[in-house]
Design a protein around this motif. Structure first.
Motif, PDB file in Angstrom:
ATOM      1  N   ASP A  15       0.771  -1.170  -0.101  1.00 48.36           N
ATOM      2  CA  ASP A  15       0.034  -0.030   0.106  1.00 48.36           C
ATOM      3  C   ASP A  15       0.909   1.338   0.028  1.00 48.36           C
ATOM      4  O   ASP A  15       0.450   2.464  -0.758  1.00 48.36           O
ATOM      5  CB  ASP A  15      -1.009  -0.095   1.155  1.00 48.36           C
ATOM      6  CG  ASP A  15      -1.918  -0.945   1.192  1.00 48.36           C
ATOM      7  OD1 ASP A  15      -2.163  -1.675  -0.078  1.00 48.36           O
ATOM      8  OD2 ASP A  15      -2.683  -1.340   2.128  1.00 48.36           O
ATOM      9  N   ALA A  16       1.724   1.257   0.905  1.00 45.63           N
ATOM     10  CA  ALA A  16       2.740   2.347   1.032  1.00 45.63           C
ATOM     11  C   ALA A  16       3.514   2.704  -0.380  1.00 45.63           C
ATOM     12  O   ALA A  16       3.631   3.956  -0.857  1.00 45.63           O
ATOM     13  CB  ALA A  16       3.692   2.300   1.971  1.00 45.63           C
ATOM     14  N   LEU A  17       3.868   1.479  -0.824  1.00 51.20           N
ATOM     15  CA  LEU A  17       4.526   1.727  -2.331  1.00 51.20           C
ATOM     16  C   LEU A  17       3.746   2.025  -3.361  1.00 51.20           C
ATOM     17  O   LEU A  17       4.116   2.916  -4.346  1.00 51.20           O
ATOM     18  CB  LEU A  17       5.067   0.292  -2.515  1.00 51.20           C
ATOM     19  CG  LEU A  17       6.532  -0.044  -1.723  1.00 51.20           C
ATOM     20  CD1 LEU A  17       6.694  -1.413  -1.712  1.00 51.20           C
ATOM     21  CD2 LEU A  17       7.693   0.852  -2.156  1.00 51.20           C
ATOM     22  N   TRP A  18       2.362   1.383  -3.300  1.00 54.09           N
ATOM     23  CA  TRP A  18       1.709   1.851  -4.601  1.00 54.09           C
ATOM     24  C   TRP A  18       1.328   3.472  -4.407  1.00 54.09           C
ATOM     25  O   TRP A  18       0.971   3.984  -5.180  1.00 54.09           O
ATOM     26  CB  TRP A  18       0.335   0.863  -4.286  1.00 54.09           C
ATOM     27  CG  TRP A  18      -0.698   1.253  -5.631  1.00 54.09           C
ATOM     28  CD1 TRP A  18      -1.783   2.161  -5.545  1.00 54.09           C
ATOM     29  CD2 TRP A  18      -0.495   1.025  -6.687  1.00 54.09           C
ATOM     30  NE1 TRP A  18      -2.178   2.242  -6.784  1.00 54.09           N
ATOM     31  CE2 TRP A  18      -1.423   1.351  -7.532  1.00 54.09           C
ATOM     32  CE3 TRP A  18       0.475   0.195  -7.215  1.00 54.09           C
ATOM     33  CZ2 TRP A  18      -1.641   1.304  -9.028  1.00 54.09           C
ATOM     34  CZ3 TRP A  18       0.266  -0.106  -8.794  1.00 54.09           C
ATOM     35  CH2 TRP A  18      -0.883   0.425  -9.401  1.00 54.09           C
ATOM     36  N   TRP A  21       3.875   5.274  -6.185  1.00 54.46           N
ATOM     37  CA  TRP A  21       3.728   5.214  -7.621  1.00 54.46           C
ATOM     38  C   TRP A  21       2.547   5.947  -8.021  1.00 54.46           C
ATOM     39  O   TRP A  21       2.521   6.854  -8.951  1.00 54.46           O
ATOM     40  CB  TRP A  21       3.530   3.736  -7.940  1.00 54.46           C
ATOM     41  CG  TRP A  21       4.909   2.836  -8.057  1.00 54.46           C
ATOM     42  CD1 TRP A  21       5.938   3.242  -8.038  1.00 54.46           C
ATOM     43  CD2 TRP A  21       4.746   1.548  -8.089  1.00 54.46           C
ATOM     44  NE1 TRP A  21       7.094   2.255  -8.258  1.00 54.46           N
ATOM     45  CE2 TRP A  21       6.346   1.317  -8.336  1.00 54.46           C
ATOM     46  CE3 TRP A  21       4.037   0.406  -8.176  1.00 54.46           C
ATOM     47  CZ2 TRP A  21       6.605  -0.122  -8.414  1.00 54.46           C
ATOM     48  CZ3 TRP A  21       4.527  -0.616  -8.437  1.00 54.46           C
ATOM     49  CH2 TRP A  21       5.743  -1.233  -8.544  1.00 54.46           C
ATOM     50  N   ALA A  22       1.408   5.942  -7.402  1.00 51.19           N
ATOM     51  CA  ALA A  22       0.140   6.458  -7.961  1.00 51.19           C
ATOM     52  C   ALA A  22       0.073   8.273  -7.865  1.00 51.19           C
ATOM     53  O   ALA A  22      -0.635   8.620  -8.476  1.00 51.19           O
ATOM     54  CB  ALA A  22      -1.054   6.056  -7.320  1.00 51.19           C
ATOM     55  N   ASP A  23       1.044   8.690  -7.060  1.00 52.71           N
ATOM     56  CA  ASP A  23       1.342  10.127  -6.954  1.00 52.71           C
ATOM     57  C   ASP A  23       2.354  10.571  -8.033  1.00 52.71           C
ATOM     58  O   ASP A  23       3.187  10.669  -7.666  1.00 52.71           O
ATOM     59  CB  ASP A  23       1.600  10.271  -5.559  1.00 52.71           C
ATOM     60  CG  ASP A  23       1.506  11.933  -5.145  1.00 52.71           C
ATOM     61  OD1 ASP A  23       1.136  12.652  -6.231  1.00 52.71           O
ATOM     62  OD2 ASP A  23       1.510  12.300  -4.011  1.00 52.71           O
ATOM     63  N   VAL A  24       1.971  10.610  -9.308  1.00 46.18           N
ATOM     64  CA  VAL A  24       2.906  10.754 -10.192  1.00 46.18           C
ATOM     65  C   VAL A  24       3.548  12.327  -9.938  1.00 46.18           C
ATOM     66  O   VAL A  24       4.976  12.318 -10.351  1.00 46.18           O
ATOM     67  CB  VAL A  24       2.159  10.736 -11.727  1.00 46.18           C
ATOM     68  CG1 VAL A  24       3.219  11.204 -12.796  1.00 46.18           C
ATOM     69  CG2 VAL A  24       1.746   9.587 -11.823  1.00 46.18           C
ATOM     70  N   PRO A  68      -4.141  -1.586  -9.348  1.00 44.89           N
ATOM     71  CA  PRO A  68      -3.940  -1.068  -7.829  1.00 44.89           C
ATOM     72  C   PRO A  68      -3.606  -2.123  -7.048  1.00 44.89           C
ATOM     73  O   PRO A  68      -3.743  -3.121  -6.724  1.00 44.89           O
ATOM     74  CB  PRO A  68      -5.294  -0.626  -7.580  1.00 44.89           C
ATOM     75  CG  PRO A  68      -5.925  -0.345  -8.929  1.00 44.89           C
ATOM     76  CD  PRO A  68      -5.539  -1.642  -9.780  1.00 44.89           C
ATOM     77  N   GLY A  69      -2.416  -1.731  -6.385  1.00 42.93           N
ATOM     78  CA  GLY A  69      -1.647  -2.421  -5.435  1.00 42.93           C
ATOM     79  C   GLY A  69      -0.777  -3.568  -5.823  1.00 42.93           C
ATOM     80  O   GLY A  69      -0.017  -4.219  -5.159  1.00 42.93           O
ATOM     81  N   ALA A 134      12.985   3.357   0.267  1.00 44.16           N
ATOM     82  CA  ALA A 134      13.356   3.988   1.629  1.00 44.16           C
ATOM     83  C   ALA A 134      12.485   4.818   1.880  1.00 44.16           C
ATOM     84  O   ALA A 134      12.117   5.165   3.317  1.00 44.16           O
ATOM     85  CB  ALA A 134      14.778   4.645   1.447  1.00 44.16           C
ATOM     86  N   LEU A 135      11.797   5.598   1.055  1.00 42.46           N
ATOM     87  CA  LEU A 135      10.791   6.699   1.280  1.00 42.46           C
ATOM     88  C   LEU A 135       9.394   5.986   1.839  1.00 42.46           C
ATOM     89  O   LEU A 135       9.052   6.498   2.794  1.00 42.46           O
ATOM     90  CB  LEU A 135      10.379   7.437  -0.121  1.00 42.46           C
ATOM     91  CG  LEU A 135       9.471   8.648   0.202  1.00 42.46           C
ATOM     92  CD1 LEU A 135       9.956   9.491   1.223  1.00 42.46           C
ATOM     93  CD2 LEU A 135       9.175   9.395  -1.174  1.00 42.46           C
TER      94      LEU A 135
END
Length: 142
Positions: A15-18, A21-24, A68-69, A134-135
């Motif tokens: 979820d954190a990684l997605w 990604w989704a916040d271009v 998604p995800g 890391a983020l």
């Protein structure tokens, strides 16, 4: 066809990684290969993304697949060759996640263009994936 794949494992959840990604618009926060970026719509199939690497011309990508995800695929169509990058998240044992990027260059000019362009596109994958992980890890609840 030319192809390259790189993956890493992280403690960050899908979820954190997605979310990253989704916040271009925020890709430059974790991808040093992006100076500016703009999406013409939501993070969904058909959306066009215009990305400008530092000191280079803008590149237009189209989101060809979005789960998604789990994964998204972007495609750059250059006419006589196509660059297709799959970005995949896989849940592993112990609460870990594998982040994988796979780039394929295909089409009539792929044998000529791939060996030069491919390594230029993918050279930063290890750094990009490490920064993304890391983020995402830094945002995880403690």
């Amino acid at each position: 066809m030319w192809e390259y794949e790189h993956s890493i494992e992280t403690t960050a959840g899908r979820d954190a990684l997605w979310e990253l990604w989704a916040d271009v618009a925020r890709w430059p926060d974790w991808n040093a290969g992006v100076a500016t970026i703009r999406a013409d719509g939501p993070f969904a199939v058909g959306t066009r993304i215009t990305m400008t690497p530092p000191g280079e011309d803008a590149v237009e990508l189209r989101l060809a697949e979005v789960e998604p995800g789990a994964l998204f695929i972007d495609v750059m169509d250059a006419g006589d060759f196509t660059v297709r990058t799959t970005h995949r998240l896989t849940t592993l044992d112990g609460g870990r996640t594998r982040i994988g990027y796979r780039t394929e260059i295909d089409g009539p000019a792929a044998d000529r263009v791939g060996p030069e362009l491919g390594p230029a596109i993918t050279a930063d994958f290890p750094d990009v994936l490490a920064a993304l992980a890391a983020l995402a890890e830094s945002r995880a609840p403690r």
